[in-house]
Write a protein that holds these residues in place. Structure first.
Motif, PDB file in Angstrom:
ATOM      1  N   LEU A 279       0.835  -1.203   0.000  1.00 45.59           N
ATOM      2  CA  LEU A 279       0.000   0.000   0.000  1.00 45.59           C
ATOM      3  C   LEU A 279       0.864   1.245   0.000  1.00 45.59           C
ATOM      4  CD1 LEU A 279      -2.552  -1.154   2.716  1.00 45.59           C
ATOM      5  CD2 LEU A 279      -2.932  -1.074   0.242  1.00 45.59           C
ATOM      6  N   THR A 280       0.402   2.238  -0.734  1.00 49.10           N
ATOM      7  CA  THR A 280       1.054   3.546  -0.757  1.00 49.10           C
ATOM      8  C   THR A 280       0.037   4.581  -0.307  1.00 49.10           C
ATOM      9  OG1 THR A 280       0.475   3.877  -3.080  1.00 49.10           O
ATOM     10  CG2 THR A 280       2.632   2.874  -2.621  1.00 49.10           C
ATOM     11  N   ALA A 281       0.522   5.748   0.043  1.00 46.07           N
ATOM     12  CA  ALA A 281      -0.351   6.801   0.553  1.00 46.07           C
ATOM     13  C   ALA A 281      -1.329   7.276  -0.512  1.00 46.07           C
ATOM     14  CB  ALA A 281       0.486   7.979   1.041  1.00 46.07           C
TER      15      ALA A 281
ATOM     16  N   ASP B 266      14.033   6.501   0.201  1.00 50.26           N
ATOM     17  CA  ASP B 266      15.330   6.944   0.702  1.00 50.26           C
ATOM     18  C   ASP B 266      15.491   6.425   2.130  1.00 50.26           C
ATOM     19  OD1 ASP B 266      17.548   8.303   1.693  1.00 50.26           O
ATOM     20  OD2 ASP B 266      16.876  10.270   0.990  1.00 50.26           O
ATOM     21  N   ILE B 267      16.440   5.532   2.335  1.00 47.57           N
ATOM     22  CA  ILE B 267      16.614   4.902   3.646  1.00 47.57           C
ATOM     23  C   ILE B 267      16.978   5.921   4.728  1.00 47.57           C
ATOM     24  CG2 ILE B 267      19.057   4.280   3.463  1.00 47.57           C
ATOM     25  CD1 ILE B 267      16.238   1.996   4.800  1.00 47.57           C
TER      26      ILE B 267
ATOM     27  N   LEU C 255      10.634   3.036  -6.082  1.00 45.24           N
ATOM     28  CA  LEU C 255       9.196   2.799  -6.004  1.00 45.24           C
ATOM     29  C   LEU C 255       8.529   3.197  -7.321  1.00 45.24           C
ATOM     30  CD1 LEU C 255       8.731   3.911  -2.303  1.00 45.24           C
ATOM     31  CD2 LEU C 255       8.939   1.597  -3.213  1.00 45.24           C
ATOM     32  N   ALA C 256       7.265   2.832  -7.476  1.00 48.12           N
ATOM     33  CA  ALA C 256       6.582   2.919  -8.763  1.00 48.12           C
ATOM     34  C   ALA C 256       6.419   4.338  -9.313  1.00 48.12           C
ATOM     35  CB  ALA C 256       5.213   2.247  -8.672  1.00 48.12           C
ATOM     36  N   ARG C 257       6.320   5.326  -8.435  1.00 46.17           N
ATOM     37  CA  ARG C 257       6.135   6.710  -8.879  1.00 46.17           C
ATOM     38  C   ARG C 257       7.054   7.628  -8.074  1.00 46.17           C
ATOM     39  NH1 ARG C 257       0.577   4.908  -9.255  1.00 46.17           N
ATOM     40  NH2 ARG C 257       0.010   4.912 -11.460  1.00 46.17           N
ATOM     41  N   GLU C 258       7.399   8.748  -8.645  1.00 47.14           N
ATOM     42  CA  GLU C 258       8.320   9.690  -8.015  1.00 47.14           C
ATOM     43  C   GLU C 258       7.807  10.213  -6.675  1.00 47.14           C
ATOM     44  OE1 GLU C 258      11.839  11.591  -7.571  1.00 47.14           O
ATOM     45  OE2 GLU C 258      11.353  10.176  -9.173  1.00 47.14           O
TER      46      GLU C 258
END
Length: 114
Positions: free
Chosen positions: A26-28, A69-70, A99-102
């Motif tokens: 899941l992403t925001a 970004d870790i 990840l899939a999008r910037e």
């Protein structure tokens, strides 16, 4: 028996099988904030999907976190610590990944007992 919830043309957002609930990554929904805000958004979604699957965060057994970004680990972890059930801490891994999008800064996937 497998029960699928919120199925799209490519995946199910939540799936229950053999006593486990599996959530997709899941992403925001709101990606205007930083890592802490995006993490909180995702964790609220996790609560909703777990409820849909008939379970809750106290039953999470494992989680995977991907960060763009870790170096933002502490920000993500602050939101995670405010949310996680302190009496039922799951196993968890966190890695840096493309990840899939910037505008996606964090993605989280969990599995729980159903």
């Amino acid at each position: 028996m497998i029960t699928r919830h919120q199925t799209t043309h490519i995946l199910s957002k939540a799936l229950v099988a053999n006593g486990f609930a599996f959530l997709s990554g899941l992403t925001a929904k709101d990606r205007s904030g930083g890592v802490a805000e995006q993490t909180a958004d995702i964790l609220a979604q996790i609560d909703e999907y777990l409820e849909l699957a008939g379970t809750d965060k106290s039953k999470i057994v494992t989680g995977n976190v991907w960060l763009k970004d870790i170096s933002t680990f502490a920000e993500m972890n602050e939101a995670w610590e405010a949310w996680v059930d302190k009496d039922a801490l799951p196993a968890r891994a966190t890695v840096e990944a493309r990840l899939a999008r910037e505008d996606i800064l964090v993605e989280i996937q969990v599995q729980a007992l159903a």
